[in-house]
Motif scaffolding. Structure first.
Motif, mmCIF file in Angstrom:
data_model
loop_
_atom_site.group_PDB
_atom_site.id
_atom_site.type_symbol
_atom_site.label_atom_id
_atom_site.label_comp_id
_atom_site.label_asym_id
_atom_site.label_seq_id
_atom_site.Cartn_x
_atom_site.Cartn_y
_atom_site.Cartn_z
ATOM 1 N N GLY A 190 -20.908 -13.539 66.262
ATOM 2 C CA GLY A 190 -21.356 -13.934 64.827
ATOM 3 C C GLY A 190 -23.344 -13.279 65.023
ATOM 4 O O GLY A 190 -23.165 -12.297 65.836
ATOM 5 N N ILE A 191 -23.791 -13.498 64.541
ATOM 6 C CA ILE A 191 -25.353 -12.299 64.369
ATOM 7 C C ILE A 191 -26.284 -13.377 63.890
ATOM 8 O O ILE A 191 -26.364 -14.637 63.684
ATOM 9 C CB ILE A 191 -25.145 -11.514 63.031
ATOM 10 N N LEU A 192 -27.552 -13.104 64.769
ATOM 11 C CA LEU A 192 -28.798 -13.547 64.313
ATOM 12 C C LEU A 192 -29.725 -12.454 64.247
ATOM 13 O O LEU A 192 -29.661 -12.039 64.242
ATOM 14 C CB LEU A 192 -29.959 -13.882 66.021
ATOM 15 N N TYR A 193 -29.879 -13.484 62.815
ATOM 16 C CA TYR A 193 -30.742 -13.388 61.668
ATOM 17 C C TYR A 193 -32.141 -12.814 62.038
ATOM 18 O O TYR A 193 -32.977 -13.721 62.288
ATOM 19 C CB TYR A 193 -31.021 -13.772 60.748
ATOM 20 N N TYR B 267 -42.380 -8.109 51.980
ATOM 21 C CA TYR B 267 -42.602 -9.097 52.743
ATOM 22 C C TYR B 267 -42.431 -10.886 52.648
ATOM 23 O O TYR B 267 -41.993 -11.887 53.062
ATOM 24 C CB TYR B 267 -43.636 -8.817 53.331
ATOM 25 N N ASP B 268 -42.839 -11.159 51.386
ATOM 26 C CA ASP B 268 -43.193 -12.105 50.512
ATOM 27 C C ASP B 268 -41.970 -12.488 49.791
ATOM 28 O O ASP B 268 -41.555 -13.831 49.666
ATOM 29 C CB ASP B 268 -44.178 -12.209 49.652
ATOM 30 N N PHE B 269 -41.285 -11.828 49.375
ATOM 31 C CA PHE B 269 -39.724 -12.334 48.683
ATOM 32 C C PHE B 269 -38.666 -11.755 48.909
ATOM 33 O O PHE B 269 -37.133 -12.709 49.391
ATOM 34 C CB PHE B 269 -40.290 -11.621 47.530
ATOM 35 N N GLU B 270 -38.272 -10.343 49.557
ATOM 36 C CA GLU B 270 -36.477 -9.606 50.110
ATOM 37 C C GLU B 270 -36.535 -10.090 51.199
ATOM 38 O O GLU B 270 -35.451 -10.899 51.504
ATOM 39 C CB GLU B 270 -36.770 -8.517 49.441
ATOM 40 N N TYR B 271 -37.671 -10.328 52.186
ATOM 41 C CA TYR B 271 -36.818 -10.578 53.984
ATOM 42 C C TYR B 271 -36.473 -12.407 53.719
ATOM 43 O O TYR B 271 -35.724 -12.534 53.885
ATOM 44 C CB TYR B 271 -37.891 -9.955 54.580
ATOM 45 N N PRO B 272 -37.600 -13.183 53.337
ATOM 46 C CA PRO B 272 -37.426 -14.671 52.650
ATOM 47 C C PRO B 272 -36.194 -15.080 51.911
ATOM 48 O O PRO B 272 -35.077 -15.861 52.603
ATOM 49 C CB PRO B 272 -38.493 -15.591 52.231
ATOM 50 N N ARG B 273 -35.906 -14.327 51.237
ATOM 51 C CA ARG B 273 -34.442 -14.292 49.758
ATOM 52 C C ARG B 273 -33.553 -13.724 51.238
ATOM 53 O O ARG B 273 -32.163 -14.981 51.105
ATOM 54 C CB ARG B 273 -34.710 -13.655 49.118
ATOM 55 N N HIS B 274 -33.264 -12.964 51.556
ATOM 56 C CA HIS B 274 -32.523 -12.138 52.464
ATOM 57 C C HIS B 274 -32.029 -13.262 53.227
ATOM 58 O O HIS B 274 -30.372 -13.383 54.002
ATOM 59 C CB HIS B 274 -32.356 -11.047 52.477
ATOM 60 N N GLU B 275 -32.757 -14.037 54.506
ATOM 61 C CA GLU B 275 -32.302 -14.563 55.129
ATOM 62 C C GLU B 275 -32.031 -15.679 54.243
ATOM 63 O O GLU B 275 -30.803 -16.176 55.273
ATOM 64 C CB GLU B 275 -33.785 -14.588 55.984
ATOM 65 N N GLU B 276 -32.567 -16.271 53.948
ATOM 66 C CA GLU B 276 -32.116 -17.892 53.421
ATOM 67 C C GLU B 276 -30.044 -17.243 52.675
ATOM 68 O O GLU B 276 -29.814 -18.434 52.731
ATOM 69 C CB GLU B 276 -32.766 -17.742 52.018
ATOM 70 N N TYR C 115 -23.858 -17.820 54.071
ATOM 71 C CA TYR C 115 -23.385 -17.620 54.570
ATOM 72 C C TYR C 115 -22.824 -18.004 56.029
ATOM 73 O O TYR C 115 -21.612 -18.172 56.071
ATOM 74 C CB TYR C 115 -23.198 -16.319 54.619
ATOM 75 N N ASP C 116 -24.053 -17.518 56.800
ATOM 76 C CA ASP C 116 -23.243 -18.225 58.096
ATOM 77 C C ASP C 116 -23.603 -19.171 58.384
ATOM 78 O O ASP C 116 -23.362 -19.417 60.120
ATOM 79 C CB ASP C 116 -24.593 -17.184 59.082
ATOM 80 N N GLN C 117 -24.001 -20.712 57.769
ATOM 81 C CA GLN C 117 -24.003 -21.438 58.325
ATOM 82 C C GLN C 117 -22.363 -22.439 58.932
ATOM 83 O O GLN C 117 -22.244 -23.077 59.084
ATOM 84 C CB GLN C 117 -24.004 -22.257 57.031
ATOM 85 N N ASP C 118 -20.801 -21.338 58.431
ATOM 86 C CA ASP C 118 -19.762 -21.911 58.745
ATOM 87 C C ASP C 118 -18.865 -21.210 60.015
ATOM 88 O O ASP C 118 -18.453 -21.235 60.602
ATOM 89 C CB ASP C 118 -19.103 -21.640 57.589
ATOM 90 N N LEU D 176 -18.856 -11.120 53.084
ATOM 91 C CA LEU D 176 -20.563 -11.507 52.209
ATOM 92 C C LEU D 176 -21.671 -11.181 53.053
ATOM 93 O O LEU D 176 -21.985 -10.652 52.268
ATOM 94 C CB LEU D 176 -20.288 -12.952 52.264
ATOM 95 N N GLU D 177 -21.883 -10.887 54.717
ATOM 96 C CA GLU D 177 -22.897 -11.279 55.037
ATOM 97 C C GLU D 177 -23.060 -9.565 55.339
ATOM 98 O O GLU D 177 -24.103 -8.579 54.955
ATOM 99 C CB GLU D 177 -23.039 -10.906 56.584
ATOM 100 N N LEU D 178 -21.486 -8.665 55.454
ATOM 101 C CA LEU D 178 -21.859 -7.070 55.401
ATOM 102 C C LEU D 178 -22.724 -6.821 54.134
ATOM 103 O O LEU D 178 -23.446 -5.864 53.919
ATOM 104 C CB LEU D 178 -21.007 -6.619 55.828
ATOM 105 N N ASN D 179 -21.908 -7.007 52.302
ATOM 106 C CA ASN D 179 -22.486 -6.986 51.825
ATOM 107 C C ASN D 179 -24.167 -6.538 51.636
ATOM 108 O O ASN D 179 -24.461 -5.995 50.560
ATOM 109 C CB ASN D 179 -21.660 -7.420 50.712
ATOM 110 N N MET D 180 -23.885 -8.289 51.973
ATOM 111 C CA MET D 180 -25.682 -8.613 52.002
ATOM 112 C C MET D 180 -26.838 -7.130 52.629
ATOM 113 O O MET D 180 -27.977 -7.019 52.185
ATOM 114 C CB MET D 180 -26.202 -10.075 52.738
ATOM 115 N N PHE D 181 -25.773 -7.300 53.476
ATOM 116 C CA PHE D 181 -26.737 -6.182 54.803
ATOM 117 C C PHE D 181 -26.789 -4.518 54.243
ATOM 118 O O PHE D 181 -28.238 -3.651 53.930
ATOM 119 C CB PHE D 181 -25.925 -6.003 56.736
ATOM 120 N N ASN D 182 -25.537 -4.265 54.329
ATOM 121 C CA ASN D 182 -25.431 -3.174 53.345
ATOM 122 C C ASN D 182 -26.407 -2.915 51.735
ATOM 123 O O ASN D 182 -26.395 -1.589 51.503
ATOM 124 C CB ASN D 182 -24.312 -2.076 52.962
ATOM 125 N N ASN D 183 -26.880 -3.622 51.250
ATOM 126 C CA ASN D 183 -27.112 -3.897 49.426
ATOM 127 C C ASN D 183 -28.582 -3.689 50.084
ATOM 128 O O ASN D 183 -30.009 -3.336 49.630
ATOM 129 C CB ASN D 183 -27.068 -5.137 48.745
#
Length: 231
Positions: free
Chosen positions: A102-105, A136-145, A150-153, A206-213
């Motif tokens: 797993g990963i810790l965001y 910092y005010d939009f992209e980071y929080p959006r990406h984290e959520e 995706y990681d909730q399972d 799904l998470e790989l795609n998010m980080f790569n983007n």
């Protein structure tokens, strides 16, 4: 007499005004220099934090790629109708161990928040200022959520994975005792294990795609920061 006195007084006034203007100019130059020095110091701290974030996200990508690769190996073994016996703690580098990955965001917004508290308008470069605010005010929080969604399972998938193990047993090796668990030899033939693999692979990709983007967005802001600090 009056004319001479008037000219003399006028000359004195002009000299005083010029002196005041020079003093103000020097003071403004000094203040601007101090503000620029402070701005560069804060931007350098943001740059370092951003570089560390990118490095950490790349390590997350490596973990997720290892997870995805492990799933593919398992699926290949299933297709080959292979048998599978593995000791989870005997061989920590086995592919089965990687299925519990797993990963810790996390990221470091501290330097940006410190600058923001003093006034983000201290960033003179308007393009850089807008990009930092957006990151910092939009992209980071959006990406984290999104990653958290995706990681909730993850916990459920991990619990399901370890549920396949046999009860712990003690093994003696050269006078030392080890508590071990093993997976059943028919693990690869269990339909519920195949379903688990599909779920794990979906999460990893799904998470790989998010980080790569997202990393190219970070690198774009980092490039602006470096350019600004060079000036």
């Amino acid at each position: 007499m009056n004319t001479k006195y008037f000219k003399y007084a006028l000359g004195e006034i002009i000299l005083v005004v010029i002196g005041i203007l020079i003093a103000l100019s020097i003071n403004n130059w000094s203040e601007n220099r101090k503000e620029r020095k402070f701005e560069k110091k804060m931007l350098a701290e943001i740059q370092l934090a951003l570089e560390n974030d990118i490095d950490y996200f790349n390590r997350c990508i490596a973990r997720l790629e290892r997870l995805d690769s492990s799933v593919e190996v398992m699926l290949t073994l299933i297709e080959q109708k292979a048998t599978f016996v593995d000791s989870m703690y005997d061989q920590p580098n086995q592919r089965s161990y990687n299925l519990a990955t797993g990963i810790l965001y996390r990221y470091n917004p501290g330097p940006y928040e410190a600058l923001k508290a003093t006034g983000v308008d201290k960033i003179r470069n308007e393009v850089l200022r807008k990009e930092l605010i957006n990151l910092y005010d939009f992209e980071y929080p959006r990406h984290e959520e999104i990653v958290k969604y995706y990681d909730q399972d993850y916990k459920d998938q991990t619990d399901r994975f370890f549920a396949f193990q046999s009860p712990p047993f003690i093994e003696n090796r050269n006078g030392e005792r080890f508590i071990l668990t093993k997976f059943p030899s028919d693990l690869l033939q269990k339909p519920e294990f195949l379903l688990l693999l599909d779920d794990i692979r979906a999460r990893a990709r799904l998470e790989l795609n998010m980080f790569n983007n997202f990393i190219p967005e970070q690198n774009s802001v980092l490039k602006l920061l470096k350019k600004e600090l060079e000036e």
